[in-house]
Design a protein around this motif. Structure first.
Motif, PDB file in Angstrom:
ATOM      1  N   VAL A  28      -9.100   7.893   7.100  1.00 17.34           N
ATOM      2  CA  VAL A  28      -9.815   8.307   5.889  1.00 17.34           C
ATOM      3  C   VAL A  28      -9.705   7.200   4.842  1.00 17.34           C
ATOM      4  O   VAL A  28     -10.705   6.662   4.376  1.00 17.34           O
ATOM      5  CB  VAL A  28      -9.259   9.639   5.361  1.00 17.34           C
ATOM      6  N   VAL A  29      -8.493   6.867   4.438  1.00 18.74           N
ATOM      7  CA  VAL A  29      -8.207   5.679   3.627  1.00 18.74           C
ATOM      8  C   VAL A  29      -7.661   4.629   4.584  1.00 18.74           C
ATOM      9  O   VAL A  29      -6.801   4.935   5.420  1.00 18.74           O
ATOM     10  CB  VAL A  29      -7.172   5.991   2.520  1.00 18.74           C
ATOM     11  N   PRO A  30      -8.143   3.396   4.542  1.00 19.10           N
ATOM     12  CA  PRO A  30      -7.713   2.411   5.539  1.00 19.10           C
ATOM     13  C   PRO A  30      -6.208   2.155   5.523  1.00 19.10           C
ATOM     14  O   PRO A  30      -5.545   2.303   4.494  1.00 19.10           O
ATOM     15  CB  PRO A  30      -8.496   1.145   5.165  1.00 19.10           C
ATOM     16  N   TYR A  31      -5.711   1.770   6.681  1.00 18.83           N
ATOM     17  CA  TYR A  31      -4.292   1.448   6.857  1.00 18.83           C
ATOM     18  C   TYR A  31      -3.834   0.416   5.836  1.00 18.83           C
ATOM     19  O   TYR A  31      -2.735   0.501   5.294  1.00 18.83           O
ATOM     20  CB  TYR A  31      -4.080   0.926   8.278  1.00 18.83           C
ATOM     21  N   GLY A  32      -4.687  -0.550   5.534  1.00 15.52           N
ATOM     22  CA  GLY A  32      -4.333  -1.616   4.606  1.00 15.52           C
ATOM     23  C   GLY A  32      -4.154  -1.158   3.177  1.00 15.52           C
ATOM     24  O   GLY A  32      -3.638  -1.906   2.343  1.00 15.52           O
ATOM     25  N   LEU A  33      -4.565   0.080   2.858  1.00 11.72           N
ATOM     26  CA  LEU A  33      -4.311   0.662   1.537  1.00 11.72           C
ATOM     27  C   LEU A  33      -3.286   1.785   1.625  1.00 11.72           C
ATOM     28  O   LEU A  33      -3.166   2.604   0.712  1.00 11.72           O
ATOM     29  CB  LEU A  33      -5.601   1.202   0.910  1.00 11.72           C
ATOM     30  N   GLY A  34      -2.550   1.819   2.736  1.00 14.07           N
ATOM     31  CA  GLY A  34      -1.499   2.820   2.895  1.00 14.07           C
ATOM     32  C   GLY A  34      -1.990   4.142   3.424  1.00 14.07           C
ATOM     33  O   GLY A  34      -1.265   5.140   3.346  1.00 14.07           O
ATOM     34  N   GLY A  35      -3.213   4.192   3.987  1.00 14.53           N
ATOM     35  CA  GLY A  35      -3.762   5.453   4.480  1.00 14.53           C
ATOM     36  C   GLY A  35      -3.008   5.982   5.687  1.00 14.53           C
ATOM     37  O   GLY A  35      -2.669   5.214   6.601  1.00 14.53           O
ATOM     38  N   LYS A  36      -2.763   7.275   5.708  1.00 13.93           N
ATOM     39  CA  LYS A  36      -2.050   7.926   6.812  1.00 13.93           C
ATOM     40  C   LYS A  36      -2.911   8.942   7.552  1.00 13.93           C
ATOM     41  O   LYS A  36      -2.670   9.212   8.716  1.00 13.93           O
ATOM     42  CB  LYS A  36      -0.798   8.633   6.275  1.00 13.93           C
ATOM     43  N   SER A  37      -3.892   9.546   6.884  1.00 12.93           N
ATOM     44  CA  SER A  37      -4.700  10.587   7.513  1.00 12.93           C
ATOM     45  C   SER A  37      -5.725   9.971   8.461  1.00 12.93           C
ATOM     46  O   SER A  37      -6.442   9.034   8.094  1.00 12.93           O
ATOM     47  CB  SER A  37      -5.416  11.421   6.444  1.00 12.93           C
ATOM     48  N   VAL A  38      -5.794  10.515   9.668  1.00 15.14           N
ATOM     49  CA  VAL A  38      -6.684  10.008  10.708  1.00 15.14           C
ATOM     50  C   VAL A  38      -7.507  11.156  11.274  1.00 15.14           C
ATOM     51  O   VAL A  38      -6.973  12.220  11.584  1.00 15.14           O
ATOM     52  CB  VAL A  38      -5.882   9.341  11.848  1.00 15.14           C
ATOM     53  N   VAL A  39      -8.825  10.950  11.378  1.00 15.17           N
ATOM     54  CA  VAL A  39      -9.704  11.900  12.055  1.00 15.17           C
ATOM     55  C   VAL A  39      -9.895  11.378  13.476  1.00 15.17           C
ATOM     56  O   VAL A  39     -10.433  10.283  13.676  1.00 15.17           O
ATOM     57  CB  VAL A  39     -11.059  12.028  11.343  1.00 15.17           C
ATOM     58  N   ARG A  40      -9.462  12.140  14.465  1.00 20.46           N
ATOM     59  CA  ARG A  40      -9.470  11.669  15.847  1.00 20.46           C
ATOM     60  C   ARG A  40     -10.872  11.752  16.447  1.00 20.46           C
ATOM     61  O   ARG A  40     -11.605  12.711  16.210  1.00 20.46           O
ATOM     62  CB  ARG A  40      -8.483  12.489  16.674  1.00 20.46           C
ATOM     63  N   LYS A  41     -11.187  10.724  17.233  1.00 25.77           N
ATOM     64  CA  LYS A  41     -12.454  10.668  17.966  1.00 25.77           C
ATOM     65  C   LYS A  41     -13.626  10.988  17.040  1.00 25.77           C
ATOM     66  O   LYS A  41     -14.401  11.913  17.268  1.00 25.77           O
ATOM     67  CB  LYS A  41     -12.431  11.640  19.147  1.00 25.77           C
ATOM     68  N   ILE A  54     -16.812  -3.620   6.164  1.00 26.77           N
ATOM     69  CA  ILE A  54     -16.817  -3.360   4.718  1.00 26.77           C
ATOM     70  C   ILE A  54     -15.386  -3.337   4.201  1.00 26.77           C
ATOM     71  O   ILE A  54     -15.061  -3.974   3.185  1.00 26.77           O
ATOM     72  CB  ILE A  54     -17.522  -2.024   4.411  1.00 26.77           C
ATOM     73  N   GLU A  55     -14.521  -2.602   4.890  1.00 25.63           N
ATOM     74  CA  GLU A  55     -13.130  -2.488   4.453  1.00 25.63           C
ATOM     75  C   GLU A  55     -12.432  -3.839   4.447  1.00 25.63           C
ATOM     76  O   GLU A  55     -11.701  -4.168   3.500  1.00 25.63           O
ATOM     77  CB  GLU A  55     -12.382  -1.512   5.353  1.00 25.63           C
ATOM     78  N   GLN A  56     -12.660  -4.631   5.487  1.00 17.76           N
ATOM     79  CA  GLN A  56     -11.957  -5.910   5.577  1.00 17.76           C
ATOM     80  C   GLN A  56     -12.400  -6.878   4.486  1.00 17.76           C
ATOM     81  O   GLN A  56     -11.589  -7.664   3.983  1.00 17.76           O
ATOM     82  CB  GLN A  56     -12.157  -6.532   6.964  1.00 17.76           C
ATOM     83  N   ARG A  57     -13.675  -6.837   4.105  1.00 18.39           N
ATOM     84  CA  ARG A  57     -14.110  -7.719   3.018  1.00 18.39           C
ATOM     85  C   ARG A  57     -13.380  -7.371   1.722  1.00 18.39           C
ATOM     86  O   ARG A  57     -13.058  -8.267   0.920  1.00 18.39           O
ATOM     87  CB  ARG A  57     -15.626  -7.614   2.827  1.00 18.39           C
ATOM     88  N   LEU A  58     -13.113  -6.105   1.494  1.00 17.64           N
ATOM     89  CA  LEU A  58     -12.378  -5.691   0.300  1.00 17.64           C
ATOM     90  C   LEU A  58     -10.882  -5.952   0.452  1.00 17.64           C
ATOM     91  O   LEU A  58     -10.235  -6.484  -0.456  1.00 17.64           O
ATOM     92  CB  LEU A  58     -12.625  -4.204   0.029  1.00 17.64           C
ATOM     93  N   LEU A  59     -10.325  -5.586   1.603  1.00 18.38           N
ATOM     94  CA  LEU A  59      -8.883  -5.709   1.804  1.00 18.38           C
ATOM     95  C   LEU A  59      -8.423  -7.162   1.791  1.00 18.38           C
ATOM     96  O   LEU A  59      -7.344  -7.481   1.278  1.00 18.38           O
ATOM     97  CB  LEU A  59      -8.486  -5.060   3.130  1.00 18.38           C
ATOM     98  N   ARG A  60      -9.224  -8.054   2.357  1.00 20.94           N
ATOM     99  CA  ARG A  60      -8.831  -9.461   2.423  1.00 20.94           C
ATOM    100  C   ARG A  60      -9.432 -10.282   1.283  1.00 20.94           C
ATOM    101  O   ARG A  60      -9.186 -11.486   1.196  1.00 20.94           O
ATOM    102  CB  ARG A  60      -9.280 -10.073   3.756  1.00 20.94           C
ATOM    103  N   GLY A  61     -10.224  -9.628   0.445  1.00 25.40           N
ATOM    104  CA  GLY A  61     -10.808 -10.311  -0.696  1.00 25.40           C
ATOM    105  C   GLY A  61     -10.007 -10.026  -1.948  1.00 25.40           C
ATOM    106  O   GLY A  61      -8.821 -10.340  -2.037  1.00 25.40           O
ATOM    107  N   HIS A  62     -10.656  -9.405  -2.911  1.00 22.96           N
ATOM    108  CA  HIS A  62     -10.031  -9.201  -4.208  1.00 22.96           C
ATOM    109  C   HIS A  62      -8.776  -8.329  -4.141  1.00 22.96           C
ATOM    110  O   HIS A  62      -7.899  -8.445  -5.001  1.00 22.96           O
ATOM    111  CB  HIS A  62     -11.055  -8.571  -5.158  1.00 22.96           C
ATOM    112  N   PRO A  65      -4.190  -9.581  -3.557  1.00 20.36           N
ATOM    113  CA  PRO A  65      -3.054  -9.639  -4.492  1.00 20.36           C
ATOM    114  C   PRO A  65      -2.504  -8.261  -4.840  1.00 20.36           C
ATOM    115  O   PRO A  65      -1.283  -8.085  -4.960  1.00 20.36           O
ATOM    116  CB  PRO A  65      -3.641 -10.333  -5.725  1.00 20.36           C
ATOM    117  N   TYR A  66      -3.400  -7.295  -5.019  1.00 18.14           N
ATOM    118  CA  TYR A  66      -2.964  -5.935  -5.323  1.00 18.14           C
ATOM    119  C   TYR A  66      -2.101  -5.393  -4.180  1.00 18.14           C
ATOM    120  O   TYR A  66      -1.031  -4.802  -4.395  1.00 18.14           O
ATOM    121  CB  TYR A  66      -4.188  -5.049  -5.516  1.00 18.14           C
ATOM    122  N   ARG A  67      -2.568  -5.586  -2.962  1.00 20.53           N
ATOM    123  CA  ARG A  67      -1.813  -5.086  -1.807  1.00 20.53           C
ATOM    124  C   ARG A  67      -0.450  -5.760  -1.709  1.00 20.53           C
ATOM    125  O   ARG A  67       0.554  -5.113  -1.392  1.00 20.53           O
ATOM    126  CB  ARG A  67      -2.615  -5.326  -0.532  1.00 20.53           C
TER     127      ARG A  67
END
Length: 267
Positions: A28-41, A54-62, A65-67
């Protein structure tokens, strides 16, 4: 449950395109932002690649530093850059190209939006844009920079121009993805007679402001109920289902609460 992943039962079809083959689990929230909830299959391989990009452009971009400042995990820590390119404006008036150590990148950008326009009966088909951008200082001003391969100390009157690496379209599509997957994890895939967000998530983002924006509900305070870095909440809003999203809740000023109108509820 501590830091364990929280998994729902297997959904069995893609929540974005309804395919039933090559299904993967969806955070639901990506692993790189500390997400724990997963919807299976819940996401086919093609849609997973699209939302993951989309997520990787944000996570590895701006958000790098926040992460780093918040100690968030990364599946690819070796890919984290050690420096970021900046422009250094010295007190003498000299302009220099410089590299700033990533741990001294201290600015986070916060987008401000109008409420989702569908709530007032309007559509906004144009590409998304922010009505305002706030710069939040995360830590002390930078102390050193690298110019022509040499580390130099920065003076009090020196200014560092940070790169702006946060795309409005990507960010609104990210909010739409989080809201859509959260709503289905909470209420199932049949809760709405019509889901609004998949075309936004899988497309260019045009029209996102019809469904995605800042929350305007009078019942919400500065913080959503709950604890943790990222907090989500779903709520019936008239004939619609809305999801509220608050990211990067730390000890500083409360961050914005965003609202994504997920769909039209079943009658």
């Amino acid at each position: 449950m501590g830091n364990a992943k929280r998994r729902s039962r297997a959904l069995g079809c893609c929540i974005y395109c309804s395919r039933q083959d090559e299904l993967t689990d969806e955070h639901v929230v990506p692993y790189g932002l500390g997400g724990k909830s997963v919807v299976r299959k819940a996401s086919c391989a093609g849609c997973a690649a699209h939302t993951g990009a989309i997520e990787q452009r944000l996570l590895r971009g701006h958000w790098w530093p926040y992460r780093r400042r918040l100690g968030l995990s990364s599946r690819r820590p070796h890919e984290q850059p050690s420096h970021v390119a900046v422009k250094l404006l010295r007190a003498s008036g000299e302009e220099l190209s410089a590299l700033l150590p990533i741990e001294q990148h201290n600015i986070a950008l916060i987008f401000q939006f109008d409420p989702p326009s569908i709530l007032s009966g309007k559509t906004r088909p144009e590409p998304p844009f922010a009505r305002g951008i706030l710069a939040k200082q995360l830590d002390h001003p930078p102390r050193t920079a690298v110019v022509d391969g040499k580390e130099i100390a920065l003076q009090v009157d020196d200014k560092v121009e940070m790169p702006v690496n946060l795309d409005v379209a990507d960010f609104t599509r990210f909010l739409a993805k989080v809201a859509h997957s959260y709503a289905i994890s909470r209420r199932g895939s049949k809760a709405c007679s019509e889901y609004f967000l998949p075309p936004i998530i899988l497309g260019s983002g045009d029209g996102a402001l019809t469904y995605v924006g800042e929350a305007s509900s009078a019942i919400l305070g500065p913080l959503l109920p709950g604890s943790g870095l990222n907090v989500l909440m779903d709520r019936v809003n008239g004939g619609y289902l809305s999801v509220y999203i608050q990211l990067f809740r730390d000890s500083g000023d409360p961050p914005p609460i965003y609202e994504a109108v997920v769909g039209r509820l079943q009658l």
